[in-house]
Design a protein around this motif. Structure first.
Motif, short mmCIF file in Angstrom:
data_model
loop_
_atom_site.label_atom_id
_atom_site.label_comp_id
_atom_site.label_asym_id
_atom_site.label_seq_id
_atom_site.Cartn_x
_atom_site.Cartn_y
_atom_site.Cartn_z
N SER A 107 0.85 -1.19 0.00
CA SER A 107 0.00 0.00 0.00
C SER A 107 0.89 1.24 0.00
N ALA A 108 0.82 2.01 -1.06
CA ALA A 108 1.68 3.19 -1.19
C ALA A 108 1.46 4.17 -0.04
N GLY A 109 2.55 4.64 0.54
CA GLY A 109 2.48 5.60 1.63
C GLY A 109 2.60 4.96 3.01
N MET A 110 2.60 3.63 3.06
CA MET A 110 2.67 2.96 4.35
C MET A 110 4.04 3.10 5.03
N SER A 111 5.07 3.35 4.25
CA SER A 111 6.40 3.47 4.83
C SER A 111 6.46 4.57 5.88
N SER A 112 5.96 5.75 5.52
CA SER A 112 5.99 6.86 6.47
C SER A 112 5.08 6.61 7.67
N VAL A 113 3.96 5.94 7.43
CA VAL A 113 3.02 5.64 8.53
C VAL A 113 3.67 4.71 9.55
N VAL A 114 4.30 3.65 9.06
CA VAL A 114 4.92 2.66 9.96
C VAL A 114 6.09 3.28 10.71
N LYS A 115 6.93 4.03 9.99
CA LYS A 115 8.11 4.62 10.64
C LYS A 115 7.72 5.64 11.70
N GLU A 131 -1.67 -1.81 28.72
CA GLU A 131 -2.93 -1.21 29.16
C GLU A 131 -3.63 -0.45 28.04
N GLN A 132 -2.85 0.27 27.21
CA GLN A 132 -3.46 1.12 26.19
C GLN A 132 -2.78 0.95 24.83
N GLY A 133 -2.51 -0.27 24.46
CA GLY A 133 -1.83 -0.52 23.19
C GLY A 133 -2.63 -0.06 21.98
N ALA A 134 -3.92 -0.42 21.96
CA ALA A 134 -4.77 -0.05 20.83
C ALA A 134 -4.92 1.46 20.72
N GLN A 135 -5.18 2.13 21.85
CA GLN A 135 -5.34 3.58 21.84
C GLN A 135 -4.05 4.28 21.39
N SER A 136 -2.92 3.76 21.86
CA SER A 136 -1.63 4.36 21.49
C SER A 136 -1.39 4.23 19.99
N LEU A 137 -1.75 3.09 19.43
CA LEU A 137 -1.55 2.88 17.99
C LEU A 137 -2.43 3.82 17.18
N LEU A 138 -3.70 3.90 17.54
CA LEU A 138 -4.63 4.75 16.80
C LEU A 138 -4.27 6.23 16.95
N ALA A 139 -3.74 6.59 18.10
CA ALA A 139 -3.35 7.98 18.33
C ALA A 139 -2.06 8.33 17.58
N ALA A 140 -1.25 7.32 17.27
CA ALA A 140 0.03 7.57 16.60
C ALA A 140 -0.17 8.01 15.16
N HIS A 141 -1.19 7.49 14.49
CA HIS A 141 -1.47 7.89 13.10
C HIS A 141 -2.91 7.53 12.76
N ASN A 143 -4.22 6.72 9.99
CA ASN A 143 -4.42 5.68 8.98
C ASN A 143 -4.69 4.30 9.56
N TRP A 144 -4.37 4.10 10.86
CA TRP A 144 -4.62 2.79 11.45
C TRP A 144 -6.11 2.53 11.65
N ASN A 145 -6.92 3.54 11.42
CA ASN A 145 -8.38 3.37 11.47
C ASN A 145 -8.95 2.85 10.15
N TRP A 150 -5.33 -2.45 6.85
CA TRP A 150 -5.22 -3.77 7.47
C TRP A 150 -5.39 -4.88 6.45
N TYR A 151 -6.18 -4.62 5.44
CA TYR A 151 -6.31 -5.60 4.36
C TYR A 151 -4.96 -5.76 3.64
N ALA A 152 -4.27 -4.62 3.43
CA ALA A 152 -2.95 -4.67 2.79
C ALA A 152 -1.96 -5.42 3.66
#
Length: 204
Positions: A107-115, A131-141, A143-145, A150-152
């Motif tokens: 998926s183009a653009g995922m490099s910057s999201v992951v980094k 305790e807050q792994g999911a919230q931390s991930l969604l708050a980080a970027h 696009n994780w929503n 996730w399909y990619a």
């Protein structure tokens, strides 16, 4: 004209076999050269074009959790938390860049999201992710929503794939519509056409 005796026939047969063996031994170096220089590299390339376990090795737990995913919405909290922990672990091992590179192919653009996400998660304590792994991930970027991200990831995590062949034909696999023309970039068919045209012009 007298026929050959049994002994003479055996000697003649033995002589022919020796000549054949000698001729074969002369050809062996050429066969080995062709095998090592052409057959083996081509076979290796074809194997690697369908066998790509890199993502599977990097985030195995996340891919296991995604087996329960419905493919339509954002994965559940448990899946997000598992991915956040694995991404933090990769960041500490300096392997998050490899994951970013692999997912960017899917998926183009995922490099910057992951980094960017890996940098943010690496600053957190493991207890915070527990305790807050999911919230931390969604708050980080944001696009994780997105379900398509996730399909990619799910497709990139398959050890055996034909996606490289689809890309070479300017095609992609859509989660609902199946195989379709790539929306972001369509360059390979044009490149093939131009190369073939130039080759024909030079030949003629």
């Amino acid at each position: 004209m007298s026929s050959l005796t049994t002994t003479e026939a055996n000697q003649a047969s033995s002589a022919r076999n020796k000549k054949r063996l000698t001729a074969f031994l002369f050809v062996v170096p050429l066969l080995v050269f062709i095998l090592l220089s052409f057959v083996a590299p081509i076979a290796s390339m074809l194997w690697r074009s369908v066998h790509h376990p890199t993502v599977t090795n990097l985030i195995p737990l996340t891919l296991h959790e995604l087996q329960r995913w419905d493919g339509q919405s954002t994965p559940d909290t448990q899946t997000l938390s598992v991915f956040a922990k694995e991404l933090q672990g990769l960041a500490k091992e300096r392997q998050s860049g490899k994951l970013a590179e692999e997912l960017n192919r899917a998926s183009a653009g995922m490099s910057s999201v992951v980094k960017a996400t890996a940098r943010k998660l690496s600053r957190l304590q493991p207890e915070q992710l527990d305790e807050q792994g999911a919230q931390s991930l969604l708050a980080a970027h944001r696009n994780w929503n997105k379900a398509e991200i996730w399909y990619a990831i799910q497709r990139a995590g398959k050890p055996y794939t034909y996606d490289y062949y689809l890309t070479a034909l300017d095609l992609e696999m859509h989660p609902e519509q199946g195989i379709q023309v790539r929306e972001d970039t369509q360059i390979y068919l044009q490149l093939y056409s131009k190369t073939l045209t130039m080759a024909l012009v030079i030949t003629l």
